[in-house]
Enzyme design. Structure first.
Site, PDB file in Angstrom:
ATOM      1  N   VAL A 284      13.245 -37.050   8.458  1.00 24.64           N
ATOM      2  CA  VAL A 284      13.573 -35.523   8.688  1.00 24.64           C
ATOM      3  C   VAL A 284      14.429 -35.148   7.475  1.00 24.64           C
ATOM      4  CG1 VAL A 284      15.328 -34.098  10.044  1.00 24.64           C
ATOM      5  CG2 VAL A 284      13.626 -35.817  11.126  1.00 24.64           C
ATOM      6  N   ILE A 287      12.037 -34.712   4.013  1.00 24.41           N
ATOM      7  CA  ILE A 287      10.811 -33.732   4.051  1.00 24.41           C
ATOM      8  C   ILE A 287      11.641 -32.235   4.315  1.00 24.41           C
ATOM      9  CG2 ILE A 287       8.905 -32.533   5.269  1.00 24.41           C
ATOM     10  CD1 ILE A 287       7.836 -35.482   5.744  1.00 24.41           C
ATOM     11  N   GLU A 289      11.782 -29.282   6.262  1.00 25.20           N
ATOM     12  CA  GLU A 289      10.882 -28.774   7.184  1.00 25.20           C
ATOM     13  C   GLU A 289      10.897 -27.337   7.045  1.00 25.20           C
ATOM     14  OE1 GLU A 289      13.368 -30.748   7.718  1.00 25.20           O
ATOM     15  OE2 GLU A 289      12.822 -32.370   8.959  1.00 25.20           O
ATOM     16  N   ASP A 331     -13.096  -4.324 -14.957  1.00 24.15           N
ATOM     17  CA  ASP A 331     -14.112  -3.511 -15.264  1.00 24.15           C
ATOM     18  C   ASP A 331     -13.565  -2.211 -15.921  1.00 24.15           C
ATOM     19  OD1 ASP A 331     -16.648  -2.231 -14.493  1.00 24.15           O
ATOM     20  OD2 ASP A 331     -15.784  -1.329 -12.923  1.00 24.15           O
ATOM     21  N   ASP A 609     -14.052  -2.025  -8.871  1.00 20.52           N
ATOM     22  CA  ASP A 609     -14.192  -1.061  -7.789  1.00 20.52           C
ATOM     23  C   ASP A 609     -15.479  -1.101  -7.193  1.00 20.52           C
ATOM     24  OD1 ASP A 609     -15.373   0.097  -9.862  1.00 20.52           O
ATOM     25  OD2 ASP A 609     -14.217   2.086  -9.684  1.00 20.52           O
ATOM     26  N   ASP A 613     -18.900  -5.544  -8.620  1.00 24.96           N
ATOM     27  CA  ASP A 613     -17.687  -6.318  -9.008  1.00 24.96           C
ATOM     28  C   ASP A 613     -17.240  -7.558  -7.983  1.00 24.96           C
ATOM     29  OD1 ASP A 613     -17.264  -5.026 -11.279  1.00 24.96           O
ATOM     30  OD2 ASP A 613     -16.307  -3.407 -10.151  1.00 24.96           O
ATOM     31  N   ASP A 707      20.110 -24.482   5.182  1.00 18.69           N
ATOM     32  CA  ASP A 707      19.234 -24.740   4.077  1.00 18.69           C
ATOM     33  C   ASP A 707      18.586 -23.306   3.764  1.00 18.69           C
ATOM     34  OD1 ASP A 707      20.344 -26.917   3.347  1.00 18.69           O
ATOM     35  OD2 ASP A 707      18.420 -27.999   3.355  1.00 18.69           O
TER      36      ASP A 707
END
Length: 870
Positions: A284, A287, A289, A331, A609, A613, A707
């Protein structure tokens, strides 16, 4: 089958058809053999499948395992406290739901392509004209086209009467293409130059025609694009790759530490179940979370900010990807240019003249009279060239014809290359106006207008005008000449009308660049981003625009689609950096160019556009479609939609993306340095044989509450002004590049040491029974949490916090006070204190906690001062 290379007779023979069309029986048989004329889609992923696909992340799997083990352990110990498992599961499920609701771009693009198909088609069956659903068309059908029709399938044209077809969304050609059914073209002719063909999804802008169906459904050019959209895989974004790599590293480290601690505990004869709980606590701690949720929220905030800047993001990770963009393939038509023919210059024998001046206005009014554009509901409609002249004149044809009504017209044809109109003048007599190709018109002129007076057009003056025309044409301007004369009597003889004309001047047009594009391209260059133009338009036009806006710089080369066809992919990849402009290219070419840059590790943004494309938009790392002029197909395949069709918005989005990447990096730096501190707090205490300094619920509280809010606040930290002064972040560089890993470990050791010191002080000096260190644990819990809150301010910049400004990020200041209040609450409020197993602290103990919590700010400021001075 390349029907543009076959004659009309050969095409009819190959399709087993005739000028009268198919019989009903033949059509029915072919419909059974070929299937309906529609685009095919594949089965969509179900909601359940999409939901469970979100759990494939390595870090998520470890968290699920930790939650399951915690749940089983609590159950075996007959402990009803499942809060650890519930919190972890809630985070994982929330993350999965967020990922699941992201829609499939390919599905939307295919649906938009299907909508572009014509619902009805007019055909000849057995020589009889009839309307049928477009889905019932088969190869061999004869289709009749008229102005305003959508082309219902790919056609080999058999007849054309002033037939012009709008193909910009498919080929990138700015103007409607005049069709030439009788011509035969080489097999390698590019799509935009196949003037004896008409393609599904294009529209008839002028005239009428007859065509032979040569391809339907997925065999059409649009069908090929649909197939490419469906089969091309969207690459993972740099953020997804970096997060996956970070998650794997963190997960493996967590598993390694947990396994090591578990084995050491068994050697010390600690009960396996107790060791399992300690190991889960470490998992815990190791990682973060809250990281997936924090990154998702930071990206979502970025999406909201970018929407305010007229850029709509369709995929959350795409926000950050723009910040990593190292190549922008754009383009031309509608992206770098306005996709609207505009008169940019008028000229006479003396050279350029002001459009609003007397000579310029006279020239434009003549051009407007010699046109067929109309005004409907305040909008000028007609041929784009004539519309441009009418707008530049500032007066409508109808208003000009009130004093000079048209009485006769000789229409424009590709063979004549000119148009002539005759107008009755109020003072008597007639005025003949002729406009067309300069070289053709000059041959029919005997006089020239010079200084408001007519004079004989001598050979030297004629050559001077031709040189002037060549100079303007070399700048990719579309040049029309205008001439006129007066007649006493009306004649309908073309030869008489178009003889002995008075040359008036030139009207020069182009699809001009957007005003802000040059500055945006320069900023990209400054930021180390290569800009490339990829267009279906002609090379001369593309080169002129590219030079004007700064894409084509000294030393850069250009290439056409035909040249690209002769180059294999390996050779293209070797020389890809030599070229800045690609003209007359097809959808396949665009995707090849994008992939060539990607082979060098470049993060490619593709703008566009049109339908043509869409495949490249999808295969690019970030596809940007135009919101106003863009087709639904392009929008469906894109990651980003620019609501104002403004290229400069892309640059703003890149700057925003860079800021978001920097903020996510700050967030990861903060979370991981804090987690390293948590690991060391637990690990060191265990190795020293001390009681557990932090419980699992306390670790979760630190990770998810104290955190997360500062991490979110760091995610919205104001973007530094010099973001565009540095090159883009390399795709293969991880989050830990630039000594970030070193800083994380050192700062984590500092936070862990402070927590262990607080734990030791409380346990040795204040706890009555050191084997039950409730005060020591409470002090460690408080210092670990509060020191992290203080440390969040260190993350804001590599420069001194006092130079950046402590209160500039108001969100972080608010997060600090809220989290500090929450942390104090779980210690001083009895019900919360009981839940978190803490003890009320005395004034002296709080003073020690406050002093230790401020140490990170002091030490990191000293480090910054040393590094910046060095």
């Amino acid at each position: 089958m390349q029907y543009h290379g076959l004659s009309i007779a050969e095409s009819l023979s190959r399709c087993r058809s005739s000028q009268k069309g198919l019989t009903p029986e033949q059509a029915a048989n072919r419909l059974r053999e070929q299937g309906e004329n529609k685009l095919v889609t594949t089965k969509k992923k179900g909601i359940v499948r999409r939901f469970f696909a979100q759990f494939a992340d390595f870090m998520i799997l470890i968290l699920l395992a930790a939650a399951a083990i915690s749940f089983v352990t609590s159950y075996l110990q007959h402990d009803t406290d499942y809060i650890d498992s519930i919190i972890i599961l809630a985070i994982v499920v929330l993350n999965a739901i967020t990922g699941m609701i992201q829609e499939s771009r390919a599905e939307k693009a295919i649906e938009a392509l299907k909508k572009m198909a014509s619902p009805q088609a007019t055909v000849l069956r057995d020589g009889k004209e009839q309307k049928i659903p477009a889905t019932q068309l088969v190869v061999g059908d004869i289709v009749l086209l008229s102005m305003g029709d959508l082309v219902p399938a790919d056609l080999r044209l058999l007849e054309g009467h002033h037939l012009r077809i709008e193909e910009s969304s498919l080929t990138g050609e700015s103007l409607p293409v005049e069709k030439e059914p009788d011509r035969v073209f080489p097999e390698e002719t590019s799509l935009g130059d196949r003037k004896n063909m008409a393609f599904l999804g294009s529209s008839v802008s002028e005239g009428r025609g007859v065509g032979l169906v040569v391809a339907t459904g997925m065999d059409t050019q649009m069908g090929h694009i649909a197939h490419m959209i469906h089969t091309e895989e969207s690459p993972e974004t740099p953020l997804q790759r970096r997060l996956a790599k970070t998650g794997k590293v963190l997960g493996l480290c967590a598993l390694g530490i947990c396994f090591l601690i578990f084995i050491l505990g068994l050697f010390q004869s600690i009960p396996p179940l107790d060791m399992l709980l300690v190991s889960i606590s470490l998992a815990v701690a190791a990682i973060p979370e809250g990281l997936p949720a924090v990154v998702t929220i930071v990206l979502a905030m970025g999406v909201r900010r970018m929407a305010q800047k007229r850029a709509i993001v369709r995929r959350l990770p795409g926000v950050e990807t723009l910040g990593s963009a190292s190549v922008i393939c754009s383009d031309k038509t509608g992206t770098l240019t306005q996709n609207q023919m505009t008169v940019v210059e008028t000229a006479t024998l003396d050279g350029k003249v002001a459009m609003e001046g007397k000579e310029g206005q006279f020239l434009l009014e003549l051009g407007t009279l010699c046109s067929n554009c109309t005004l409907q509901n305040g909008t000028v409609l007609g041929n784009p060239t004539e519309v441009a002249i009418g707008k530049a004149a500032g007066r409508t044809r109808a208003s000009l014809e009130r004093t000079a009504p048209r009485v006769y017209e000789v229409a424009f044809t590709s063979a004549r290359k000119r148009m002539t109109t005759v107008h009755r003048l109020s003072e008597g007599g007639y005025q003949v106006i002729c406009k067309g190709a300069p070289d053709v018109l000059l041959e029919r002129c005997r006089y020239v207008l010079h200084g408001g007076r007519e004079q004989v057009l001598s050979p030297s003056l004629r050559q001077s005008l031709l040189r002037q025309n060549s100079a303007m044409a070399s700048r990719a301007l579309r040049v029309l000449a205008v001439a006129y004369k007066r007649m006493d009597r009306l004649t309908r003889s073309e030869e008489s009308l178009e003889r002995d004309l008075i040359f008036c001047g030139f009207i020069c047009m182009m699809d001009p660049p957007r005003k802000e594009v040059k500055q945006a391209v320069d900023l990209c260059h400054q930021a180390g981003i290569k800009t490339v133009m990829i267009t279906g338009d002609h090379l001369a036009t593309a080169e002129a625009i590219a030079k004007e806006i700064g894409i084509l710089r000294p030393g850069d080369k250009t290439m056409t689609g035909a040249e690209l066809d002769r180059m294999d992919q390996v050779t293209l990849e070797q020389h890809i950096y030599d070229y800045a402009v690609y003209a007359r290219v097809s959808p396949v070419h665009k995707a090849r160019i994008v992939k060539a840059f990607q082979s060098h590790g470049e993060v490619v943004a593709m703008t566009g556009d049109g339908v043509n494309d869409a495949p490249a938009l999808k295969v690019a790392d970030i596809g940007c479609a135009m919101g106003r002029s863009g087709t639904d197909v392009a929008k469906g395949a894109a990651d980003l939609i620019l609501t104002d069709d403004n290229f400069s918005t892309i640059v703003e989005a890149v700057q925003e993306g860079r800021g978001i990447y920097a903020n996510i990096r700050k967030t990861i730096h903060f979370l991981l340095s804090c987690n390293v501190g948590e690991i060391l707090t637990v690990l060191v205490s265990f190795l020293l044989g001390l009681p557990t300094p932090l419980l699992a619920i306390q670790l979760l509280w630190v990770n998810l509450v104290t955190d997360s809010l500062p991490a979110l606040a760091l995610g919205v930290d104001p973007i530094e002004k010099d973001q565009m002064n540095s090159p883009p972040v390399k795709q293969n560089s991880g989050f830990f590049a630039g000594h970030l890993g070193y800083h994380i470990v050192v700062e984590g050791c500092m936070i862990g040491s402070l927590a262990v010191l607080a734990y030791t002080i409380g346990r040795v000096f204040f706890d009555l029974d050191p084997s039950v260190p409730i005060i020591g644990r409470t002090m460690a819990f408080a210092v670990l949490s509060l020191s992290q809150l203080v440390h969040a301010f260190n993350m804001r910049s590599e420069r001194s916090l006092f130079r950046v400004g402590i209160f500039r990020n108001k969100s972080l200041v608010l997060a600090f006070f809220v989290c500090a209040l929450l942390q104090v609450s779980v210690i001083v409020i009895p019900p919360l204190s009981a839940l978190f197993k803490t003890q009320m602290l005395t004034g002296m103990q709080w003073l020690i906690v406050a002093g230790l919590s401020l140490v990170p700010l002091l030490l990191v400021e000293i480090e910054k001062c040393f590094i910046n001075r060095k």
